[in-house]
Design a protein around this motif. Structure first.
Motif, mmCIF file in Angstrom:
data_model
loop_
_atom_site.group_PDB
_atom_site.id
_atom_site.type_symbol
_atom_site.label_atom_id
_atom_site.label_comp_id
_atom_site.label_asym_id
_atom_site.label_seq_id
_atom_site.Cartn_x
_atom_site.Cartn_y
_atom_site.Cartn_z
ATOM 1 N N VAL A 259 39.917 43.183 27.470
ATOM 2 C CA VAL A 259 39.776 44.640 27.465
ATOM 3 C C VAL A 259 39.818 45.196 28.884
ATOM 4 O O VAL A 259 40.492 46.203 29.160
ATOM 5 C CB VAL A 259 38.462 45.044 26.767
ATOM 6 N N THR A 260 39.123 44.538 29.802
ATOM 7 C CA THR A 260 39.035 45.049 31.169
ATOM 8 C C THR A 260 40.367 44.932 31.905
ATOM 9 O O THR A 260 40.759 45.858 32.624
ATOM 10 C CB THR A 260 37.938 44.305 31.941
ATOM 11 N N VAL A 261 41.054 43.808 31.754
ATOM 12 C CA VAL A 261 42.353 43.644 32.415
ATOM 13 C C VAL A 261 43.338 44.689 31.908
ATOM 14 O O VAL A 261 44.052 45.325 32.696
ATOM 15 C CB VAL A 261 42.889 42.220 32.188
ATOM 16 N N ALA A 262 43.372 44.891 30.588
ATOM 17 C CA ALA A 262 44.278 45.901 30.033
ATOM 18 C C ALA A 262 43.923 47.294 30.539
ATOM 19 O O ALA A 262 44.801 48.061 30.966
ATOM 20 C CB ALA A 262 44.226 45.858 28.505
ATOM 21 N N GLY A 263 42.634 47.631 30.507
ATOM 22 C CA GLY A 263 42.227 48.954 30.978
ATOM 23 C C GLY A 263 42.497 49.172 32.454
ATOM 24 O O GLY A 263 42.944 50.251 32.868
ATOM 25 N N THR A 264 42.250 48.135 33.263
ATOM 26 C CA THR A 264 42.479 48.255 34.700
ATOM 27 C C THR A 264 43.958 48.435 35.017
ATOM 28 O O THR A 264 44.334 49.291 35.836
ATOM 29 C CB THR A 264 41.944 47.011 35.422
ATOM 30 N N ILE B 255 41.664 36.496 36.857
ATOM 31 C CA ILE B 255 40.748 35.641 37.617
ATOM 32 C C ILE B 255 39.476 36.393 37.966
ATOM 33 O O ILE B 255 38.354 35.878 37.800
ATOM 34 C CB ILE B 255 41.448 35.122 38.885
ATOM 35 N N TRP B 256 39.612 37.620 38.444
ATOM 36 C CA TRP B 256 38.432 38.403 38.845
ATOM 37 C C TRP B 256 37.541 38.720 37.654
ATOM 38 O O TRP B 256 36.314 38.601 37.731
ATOM 39 C CB TRP B 256 38.870 39.696 39.532
ATOM 40 N N ASP B 257 38.137 39.123 36.529
ATOM 41 C CA ASP B 257 37.335 39.579 35.392
ATOM 42 C C ASP B 257 36.718 38.417 34.619
ATOM 43 O O ASP B 257 35.684 38.597 33.967
ATOM 44 C CB ASP B 257 38.188 40.445 34.458
ATOM 45 N N PHE B 258 37.326 37.254 34.650
ATOM 46 C CA PHE B 258 36.708 36.094 34.022
ATOM 47 C C PHE B 258 35.465 35.653 34.787
ATOM 48 O O PHE B 258 34.563 35.046 34.206
ATOM 49 C CB PHE B 258 37.706 34.928 33.947
ATOM 50 N N LYS B 259 35.420 35.942 36.074
ATOM 51 C CA LYS B 259 34.308 35.464 36.906
ATOM 52 C C LYS B 259 33.274 36.538 37.219
ATOM 53 O O LYS B 259 32.448 36.341 38.115
ATOM 54 C CB LYS B 259 34.866 34.910 38.228
ATOM 55 N N VAL B 260 33.294 37.654 36.510
ATOM 56 C CA VAL B 260 32.325 38.714 36.776
ATOM 57 C C VAL B 260 30.908 38.177 36.595
ATOM 58 O O VAL B 260 30.574 37.566 35.571
ATOM 59 C CB VAL B 260 32.573 39.907 35.836
ATOM 60 N N PHE B 261 30.083 38.391 37.604
ATOM 61 C CA PHE B 261 28.699 37.913 37.542
ATOM 62 C C PHE B 261 27.710 38.974 38.022
ATOM 63 O O PHE B 261 26.761 39.328 37.315
ATOM 64 C CB PHE B 261 28.532 36.641 38.381
ATOM 65 N N LEU C 59 29.525 47.733 31.338
ATOM 66 C CA LEU C 59 30.133 46.785 32.274
ATOM 67 C C LEU C 59 31.637 47.005 32.383
ATOM 68 O O LEU C 59 32.206 46.965 33.479
ATOM 69 C CB LEU C 59 29.835 45.352 31.827
ATOM 70 N N ILE C 60 32.292 47.245 31.252
ATOM 71 C CA ILE C 60 33.736 47.499 31.276
ATOM 72 C C ILE C 60 34.049 48.753 32.085
ATOM 73 O O ILE C 60 34.965 48.761 32.920
ATOM 74 C CB ILE C 60 34.270 47.625 29.837
ATOM 75 N N ILE C 61 33.275 49.810 31.861
ATOM 76 C CA ILE C 61 33.484 51.049 32.616
ATOM 77 C C ILE C 61 33.287 50.811 34.113
ATOM 78 O O ILE C 61 34.087 51.261 34.945
ATOM 79 C CB ILE C 61 32.526 52.150 32.119
ATOM 80 N N ALA C 62 32.224 50.088 34.460
ATOM 81 C CA ALA C 62 31.919 49.849 35.870
ATOM 82 C C ALA C 62 32.997 49.015 36.552
ATOM 83 O O ALA C 62 33.415 49.317 37.684
ATOM 84 C CB ALA C 62 30.561 49.156 36.000
ATOM 85 N N VAL C 63 33.474 47.978 35.884
ATOM 86 C CA VAL C 63 34.475 47.090 36.494
ATOM 87 C C VAL C 63 35.826 47.789 36.597
ATOM 88 O O VAL C 63 36.525 47.663 37.617
ATOM 89 C CB VAL C 63 34.573 45.777 35.695
ATOM 90 N N VAL C 64 36.216 48.518 35.551
ATOM 91 C CA VAL C 64 37.489 49.246 35.612
ATOM 92 C C VAL C 64 37.440 50.296 36.716
ATOM 93 O O VAL C 64 38.406 50.472 37.474
ATOM 94 C CB VAL C 64 37.802 49.892 34.245
ATOM 95 N N TRP C 65 36.326 51.009 36.823
ATOM 96 C CA TRP C 65 36.165 52.026 37.868
ATOM 97 C C TRP C 65 36.322 51.424 39.258
ATOM 98 O O TRP C 65 36.909 52.046 40.158
ATOM 99 C CB TRP C 65 34.799 52.684 37.716
ATOM 100 N N ALA C 66 35.803 50.228 39.456
ATOM 101 C CA ALA C 66 35.855 49.612 40.776
ATOM 102 C C ALA C 66 37.164 48.871 41.043
ATOM 103 O O ALA C 66 37.481 48.596 42.209
ATOM 104 C CB ALA C 66 34.682 48.639 40.944
ATOM 105 N N SER C 67 37.919 48.561 39.997
ATOM 106 C CA SER C 67 39.101 47.707 40.162
ATOM 107 C C SER C 67 40.421 48.455 40.159
ATOM 108 O O SER C 67 41.396 48.000 40.766
ATOM 109 C CB SER C 67 39.131 46.645 39.046
ATOM 110 N N PHE C 68 40.490 49.602 39.466
ATOM 111 C CA PHE C 68 41.795 50.252 39.325
ATOM 112 C C PHE C 68 42.377 50.762 40.653
ATOM 113 O O PHE C 68 43.613 50.867 40.766
ATOM 114 C CB PHE C 68 41.706 51.407 38.314
#
Length: 337
Positions: A109-114, A266-272, A203-212
Motif C-alpha cells: 500500500v505504501t509503495v503504491a501510494g508513494t 526496501i525502505w518500506d519493508f524495513k520501517v521501524f 503509519l501509511i499516511i506518515a510514511v507516504v508524507w515523508a517519502s513522496f
C-alpha cells in the motif's frame, strides 16, 4: 668549448638526442598494470569499506541466526550452535506470520501510494515556472529531510486521543456531514493509536508524507531530460494528457520508476522507527512488523538475539528475492527493446 655531441663508432653522422617541442610534458611511466585491471584496482578501496561496514556484519548476523545468543553470550560466554532451531520456531510462531502479513500489506500500500503521489507532484512541478517550482521543491524536501523520529512524534501528536488535532478537526465538521461521511459525529477521545488497523493507517499516511518528495524530485529530474518536441507532436495529433503519459512519459522514465520502486520496497519493508513511536513501544503485539518483531526478540527481556538475527535474515532474503526478480524483469524488457 666542449663538444657534447656523440660521435658514431663507424665515423657516421653524430647522433643528437631527440627533443620534443618547447614546454612539452615528458611522458609518464606506465604503472605496469594491464588496462583492464586499472578500474578494478580503483574499486578495491570502496569494496573494502563496504565489506567492513556491510558484508562482515551481515555474515555475523547469519552466523548468529544459527546460535542461541543471550545475556551470558553477551558477557563473554561461548555461543551455543542450535542449527535451524531458530528458524523452526519462527515457522511455528503465529506472531511471525502476522508480522509478515503486516509487513507485506503495509509495503504494498505504501509503495503504491508513494509512487502515485510522488509522480503526480513531479508532473505538477514540471508544469510550474522555475521560481514557483524551486519554492515548492524546497518546501516538500523539508519533509523528506526531517528525521524519522521527529516525523513519528509529530504524527503521534496529531492523532492523540485527548489533545490531537485530527479529533478536533473531525469534531469541527457539521454533524450531518460527519454522520453522512463517517457514520458518527462525535470524535472526542478517539483512540487512533490503540488498534493495530488504525495504527497502520496513521503509519501509511506518515510514511507516504515523508517519502513522496524524493519520488517527486526524481521524476522531475527525469522529465527535464525528455525532449519537449515529443509532447508537442503528441498534442498536435490530438493525444490526451493520459495517453501522452502512458505512451511517452512512462516508457521513457521506466528506468527511473524501476529504481524508485526498488528503493521504496526496501525502505518500506524495513520501517521501524515510525511504527515503534506510533505503537508506543512493543506492547501492542498485533501491530508488529518484521523489524519490530526482530527488535523485540533481540532486546526484550529475556533477550533472544539468535531469534532476532533469524528474523532479520528472513527479511533480508525477502528483499533480495523481490529486488532480484524485479531487476531481472527490467533487464529482460531492455533486452527485448
Amino acid at each position: 668549448m666542449a663538444n657534447t655531441s656523440t660521435i658514431a663508432r663507424d665515423g657516421g653522422t653524430p647522433s643528437v638526442p631527440a627533443r620534443g617541442p618547447r614546454g612539452a610534458t615528458p611522458p609518464r611511466r606506465s604503472s605496469g598494470l594491464p588496462a583492464w585491471v586499472v578500474p578494478y584496482a580503483l574499486l578495491v578501496p570502496g569494496l573494502l569499506v563496504i565489506a567492513g561496514l556491510l558484508l562482515y556484519p551481515l555474515y555475523q548476523m547469519v552466523v548468529m541466526s544459527f546460535q542461541n545468543v543471550g545475556l551470558r553470550q553477551v558477557r563473554g560466554a561461548p555461543a551455543e550452535t542450535v542449527g535451524f532451531e531458530n528458524y523452526q520456531k519462527l515457522i511455528e510462531s503465529e506472531l511471525f506470520w502476522s508480522s509478515l502479513r503486516n509487513t507485506v500489506v503495509f509495503a504494498v500500500v505504501t509503495v503504491a501510494g508513494t509512487l502515485i503521489l510522488g509522480t503526480l507532484v513531479g508532473l505538477l512541478l514540471h508544469k510550474l515556472g522555475k521560481k514557483m517550482s524551486t519554492f515548492l521543491i524546497v518546501g516538500i524536501m523539508a519533509a523528506w529531510a526531517t528525521p524519522q523520529i521527529a516525523t513519528a512524534i509529530i504524527w503521534r501528536w496529531l492523532f492523540d486521543a485527548e489533545s490531537g488535532v485530527i479529533n478536533w478537526l473531525l469534531n469541527a465538521l457539521p454533524d450531518w456531514f460527519s454522520s453522512l461521511l463517517f457514520g458518527r459525529s462525535d470524535w472526542t477521545g478517539e483512540p487512533w493509536l490503540n488498534d493495530a488497523f488504525t495504527i497502520y493507517i496513521v503509519l501509511i499516511i506518515a510514511v507516504v508524507w515523508a517519502s513522496f518528495p524524493f519520488i517527486a524530485v526524481s521524476i522531475l529530474a527525469g522529465l527535464k531530460s525528455i525532449s519537449q518536441e515529443l509532447y508537442e507532436a503528441a498534442r498536435v495529433d490530438g493525444a490526451s494528457a493520459w495517453r501522452i503519459f502512458w505512451k511517452i512519459t512512462f516508457p521513457l522514465l521506466k528506468p527511473v520508476f524501476a529504481v524508485l520502486t526498488v528503493l521504496s520496497v526496501i525502505w518500506d519493508f524495513k520501517v521501524f522507527t515510525q511504527l515503534f513511536v506510533l505503537a508506543g513501544g512493543t506492547s501492542n503485539r498485533e501491530a508488529y512488523n518484521l523489524s519490530l518483531f526482530a527488535f523485540t526478540q533481540a532486546f526484550s527481556a529475556p533477550p533472544k538475539m539468535g531469534m532476532g538475527a533469524a528474523i532479520a535474515v528472513v527479511l533480508t532474503l525477502i528483499l533480495l528475492v523481490i529486488t532480484f526478480f524485479y531487476v531481472r524483469q527490467i533487464v529482460k524488457t531492455e533486452d527485448v527493446r
